[in-house]
Design a protein around this motif. Structure first.
Motif, mmCIF file in Angstrom:
data_model
loop_
_atom_site.group_PDB
_atom_site.id
_atom_site.type_symbol
_atom_site.label_atom_id
_atom_site.label_comp_id
_atom_site.label_asym_id
_atom_site.label_seq_id
_atom_site.Cartn_x
_atom_site.Cartn_y
_atom_site.Cartn_z
ATOM 1 N N THR A 169 51.725 39.270 55.257
ATOM 2 C CA THR A 169 50.817 38.212 54.785
ATOM 3 C C THR A 169 49.704 38.776 53.922
ATOM 4 O O THR A 169 49.277 38.148 52.950
ATOM 5 N N LYS A 170 49.220 39.984 54.254
ATOM 6 C CA LYS A 170 48.191 40.603 53.420
ATOM 7 C C LYS A 170 48.728 40.912 52.035
ATOM 8 O O LYS A 170 48.046 40.724 51.031
ATOM 9 N N ALA A 171 49.970 41.388 51.979
ATOM 10 C CA ALA A 171 50.578 41.708 50.683
ATOM 11 C C ALA A 171 50.754 40.454 49.835
ATOM 12 O O ALA A 171 50.585 40.478 48.611
ATOM 13 N N GLU A 172 51.079 39.320 50.492
ATOM 14 C CA GLU A 172 51.254 38.070 49.750
ATOM 15 C C GLU A 172 49.921 37.529 49.235
ATOM 16 O O GLU A 172 49.873 36.894 48.184
ATOM 17 N N GLU A 173 48.841 37.785 49.991
ATOM 18 C CA GLU A 173 47.539 37.256 49.590
ATOM 19 C C GLU A 173 46.875 38.073 48.493
ATOM 20 O O GLU A 173 46.040 37.571 47.764
ATOM 21 N N GLU A 174 47.228 39.372 48.385
ATOM 22 C CA GLU A 174 46.589 40.207 47.381
ATOM 23 C C GLU A 174 46.992 39.739 45.992
ATOM 24 O O GLU A 174 48.174 39.576 45.695
ATOM 25 N N PRO A 175 46.011 39.509 45.086
ATOM 26 C CA PRO A 175 46.339 39.066 43.731
ATOM 27 C C PRO A 175 47.038 40.171 42.950
ATOM 28 O O PRO A 175 46.794 41.362 43.162
ATOM 29 N N ALA A 176 47.931 39.734 42.091
ATOM 30 C CA ALA A 176 48.624 40.705 41.256
ATOM 31 C C ALA A 176 47.641 41.390 40.314
ATOM 32 O O ALA A 176 46.666 40.790 39.851
ATOM 33 N N GLU A 177 47.905 42.671 40.012
ATOM 34 C CA GLU A 177 46.998 43.401 39.134
ATOM 35 C C GLU A 177 47.042 42.798 37.733
ATOM 36 O O GLU A 177 48.115 42.586 37.168
ATOM 37 N N PRO A 178 45.862 42.512 37.167
ATOM 38 C CA PRO A 178 45.853 41.920 35.829
ATOM 39 C C PRO A 178 46.379 42.904 34.788
ATOM 40 O O PRO A 178 46.074 44.097 34.814
ATOM 41 N N GLN A 179 47.201 42.389 33.893
ATOM 42 C CA GLN A 179 47.758 43.222 32.852
ATOM 43 C C GLN A 179 46.714 43.495 31.781
ATOM 44 O O GLN A 179 45.905 42.628 31.435
ATOM 45 N N ALA A 180 46.706 44.734 31.310
ATOM 46 C CA ALA A 180 45.746 45.105 30.268
ATOM 47 C C ALA A 180 46.054 44.334 28.989
ATOM 48 O O ALA A 180 47.218 44.131 28.620
ATOM 49 N N GLU A 181 44.992 43.868 28.342
ATOM 50 C CA GLU A 181 45.181 43.137 27.091
ATOM 51 C C GLU A 181 45.698 44.072 25.998
ATOM 52 O O GLU A 181 45.303 45.247 25.913
ATOM 53 N N TRP A 182 46.608 43.527 25.206
ATOM 54 C CA TRP A 182 47.183 44.342 24.125
ATOM 55 C C TRP A 182 46.268 44.300 22.921
ATOM 56 O O TRP A 182 45.741 43.249 22.533
ATOM 57 N N HIS A 183 46.027 45.462 22.349
ATOM 58 C CA HIS A 183 45.215 45.565 21.138
ATOM 59 C C HIS A 183 45.989 46.351 20.109
ATOM 60 O O HIS A 183 46.625 47.366 20.429
ATOM 61 N N PRO A 184 45.975 45.910 18.849
ATOM 62 C CA PRO A 184 46.688 46.674 17.805
ATOM 63 C C PRO A 184 46.016 48.002 17.524
ATOM 64 O O PRO A 184 44.830 48.176 17.775
#
Length: 344
Positions: free
Chosen positions: A329-344
């Motif tokens: 349940t703790k693993a399900e509640e943890e938010p997914a790591e935000p993906q780094a924004e892509w920059h050219p």
């Protein structure tokens, strides 16, 4: 210490201080002009979540809390002091509700959390504030604003990872005493446990908090026995451990009785993961144990665990099953790591 999990309190923030009407009068200064200062702001009422508390007993003996009035303004442009605040210290897991008992104002879940419950009134302006090019000597000042008055309900819901449910005398307190350092009252009569208890379980180098609540009986949702008010203390649990007494007449019927009361209570308890265990196995012969397991399996539609707090049989298996579900349940509640924004 007596356990108290609900309290009704009355709070009032401080009034603002009044502004002053004053004129500068000094020798050799002919037209000193207005110099009345502003009033100070009234005190606020705050709620703060602190460590070291596990009950609302402090609010059993004092229900009225009033912040101080702001200081009045004075001559020589002296502003009044701010009124002193009132801070209500509550344990983690406390809900603060409006007087209707339904509207949630704040949910105090972690230590250090602070919530403003009533803001103090602003101080009034002194006559120096009203000076204009055409009105050089105003003779008026504002009174301070009134404070805010509220009636609130504090409701404590213990924060635990796992909760024990079952009929009275199902062995919940004995299990809690076996796997933790808690020392609940244990006796061979129903309703030995009158108030919820907490203990810290240590297994495989890990820790989790286990909550024990008074037993449920048939009709608890309608107020029979101690009622179902203590079920609120397992609302925050990640998993329920349902202990069914092996020495009862019918383990399956005992399970259905408690399950019916949980369903009648609602509040999401029926959706929580549940581990079912047949307790007091050391007091059963082999044939009775098989018969009780058969009845319990038919009622709960899963294979129950067998446990004996007295002999230690099955205790580690139950704790491991609880820990597995808590981790899931703790693993399900943890938010997914935000993906780094892509920059050219």
């Amino acid at each position: 210490m007596k356990f108290l999990d609900q309290a009704k309190i009355y709070i009032r923030s401080g009034n603002g201080g009044a502004g002053a009407v004053s004129f500068r009068r000094e020798k050799f200064i002919e037209f000193g002009g207005p110099d009345g200062g502003d009033g100070g702001r009234g005190g606020d009422v705050w709620a703060e979540c602190v460590e070291g508390l596990n009950t609302l007993i402090d609010y059993r003996y004092q229900q009225h809390f009033k912040a101080k009035t702001g200081g009045h303004g004075m001559g020589k442009n002296r502003a009044g002091a701010k009124g002193a605040d009132v801070v209500l210290k509550v344990p983690a897991g406390t809900e603060i509700l409006e007087e209707d008992g339904e509207t949630v104002i704040a949910d105090m879940t972690h230590v250090g959390q602070r919530v403003l419950l009533a803001k103090g009134g602003n101080g009034g302006f002194g006559n120096a504030y009203f000076t204009t090019s055409t009105n050089r000597a105003p003779r008026r000042a504002n009174p301070g604003q009134e404070g805010v008055e509220r009636t609130l309900i504090l409701r404590l819901k213990l924060i635990a990872d796992a909760g024990l449910v079952g009929l009275p005398n199902a062995g919940k307190s004995t299990f809690l005493a076996t796997v933790t350092s808690a020392k609940p009252k244990i006796a061979d009569y129903p309703f030995t446990t009158l108030y919820p208890g907490l203990g810290v379980v240590r297994v495989h180098g890990r820790e989790f908090v286990l909550a024990d609540i008074p037993g449920l009986i048939e009709g608890a949702s309608e107020g029979v026995g101690l009622g179902d008010r203590f079920l609120s203390h397992v609302e925050r649990c990640r998993v329920l451990l349902h202990l069914v007494e092996g020495t009862s007449e019918d383990a399956g019927e005992a399970y259905r009785t408690v399950r019916h009361e949980i369903e009648a209570y609602g509040h999401g308890l029926t959706e929580k993961p549940e581990i079912v265990a047949l307790s007091k196995a050391d007091a059963l012969d082999e044939d009775t144990l098989k018969e009780q397991l058969k009845r319990l399996k038919k009622a709960c539609k899963r294979t129950p665990l067998v446990v004996s707090s007295a002999s230690g049989q099955g205790v580690q298996e139950v704790l491991q099953a609880l820990l597995t579900i808590i981790d899931q349940t703790k693993a399900e509640e943890e938010p997914a790591e935000p993906q780094a924004e892509w920059h050219p």
